[in-house]
Design a protein around this motif. Structure first.
Motif, short mmCIF file in Angstrom:
data_model
loop_
_atom_site.label_atom_id
_atom_site.label_comp_id
_atom_site.label_asym_id
_atom_site.label_seq_id
_atom_site.Cartn_x
_atom_site.Cartn_y
_atom_site.Cartn_z
N VAL A 1 0.83 -1.21 0.00
CA VAL A 1 0.00 0.00 0.00
C VAL A 1 0.86 1.26 0.00
N ARG A 2 0.48 2.17 -0.84
CA ARG A 2 1.01 3.54 -0.83
C ARG A 2 -0.13 4.44 -1.23
N SER A 3 -0.47 5.39 -0.36
CA SER A 3 -1.57 6.30 -0.68
C SER A 3 -1.31 7.67 -0.09
N THR A 4 -1.94 8.66 -0.69
CA THR A 4 -1.89 10.03 -0.18
C THR A 4 -3.25 10.32 0.42
N ILE A 5 -3.23 10.80 1.65
CA ILE A 5 -4.48 11.13 2.33
C ILE A 5 -4.51 12.62 2.66
N ALA A 6 -5.68 13.18 2.55
CA ALA A 6 -5.92 14.58 2.94
C ALA A 6 -7.07 14.57 3.94
N MET A 7 -6.86 15.18 5.09
CA MET A 7 -7.90 15.25 6.11
C MET A 7 -8.50 16.65 6.09
N LEU A 8 -9.82 16.69 5.94
CA LEU A 8 -10.57 17.94 5.93
C LEU A 8 -11.52 17.95 7.11
#
Length: 143
Positions: free
Chosen positions: A45-52
């Motif tokens: 797994v490799r992912s980019t996460i953005a928390m809003l």
């Protein structure tokens, strides 16, 4: 509730959509490795996460998978009666202005209605087919 996850293909477009709606970007990072894979049940797994976050602190996590590739399940413009999580609804003030602002940002108005004398509602479709509901509550002089 801490947050709701939305897996996306175009992280920047979806992030911009929710920021225009009034959410604030709390942070963004890339996660990867065996611990992440073990937590979510995927390997490599490799992912980019953005928390809003909404003004009242509720969270929406946007996740862009780099590996493994995200899997699209059904059409992008699936109707609201498709099984599964289909929309997120936000309480707003000045629903007409919010709808106009979101349409100027590329959202498609699905429909609007007034529910008796208590709510005005609108459904919008944003990037990647995400359906967002808007609810404006009326307050009477007696409440």
């Amino acid at each position: 509730m801490d947050n709701v996850l939305i897996v996306v293909d175009d992280l920047e477009a979806v992030k911009a959509f929710f920021i225009e709606l009034g959410l604030k970007l709390e942070g963004q990072t890339t996660v990867e490795g065996p611990a992440v894979g073990s937590l979510i049940g995927l390997g490599d797994v490799r992912s980019t996460i953005a928390m809003l976050r909404t003004p009242d602190g509720q969270g929406i996590e946007l996740d862009k998978f780099h590996t493994p590739d995200a899997v699209r399940f059904g059409p992008v413009d699936a109707p609201v009666n498709t099984l599964g999580l289909r929309r997120i609804m936000f309480a707003v003030v000045g629903i007409d202005a919010v709808v106009a602002r979101m349409q100027a940002h590329g959202a498609e108005l699905i429909g609007r209605m007034q529910y008796e004398t208590s709510y005005r509602l609108a459904y919008l479709r944003g990037p990647e087919g995400i359906i967002v509901g808007l609810a404006e509550q009326f307050f009477s002089a007696n409440s």
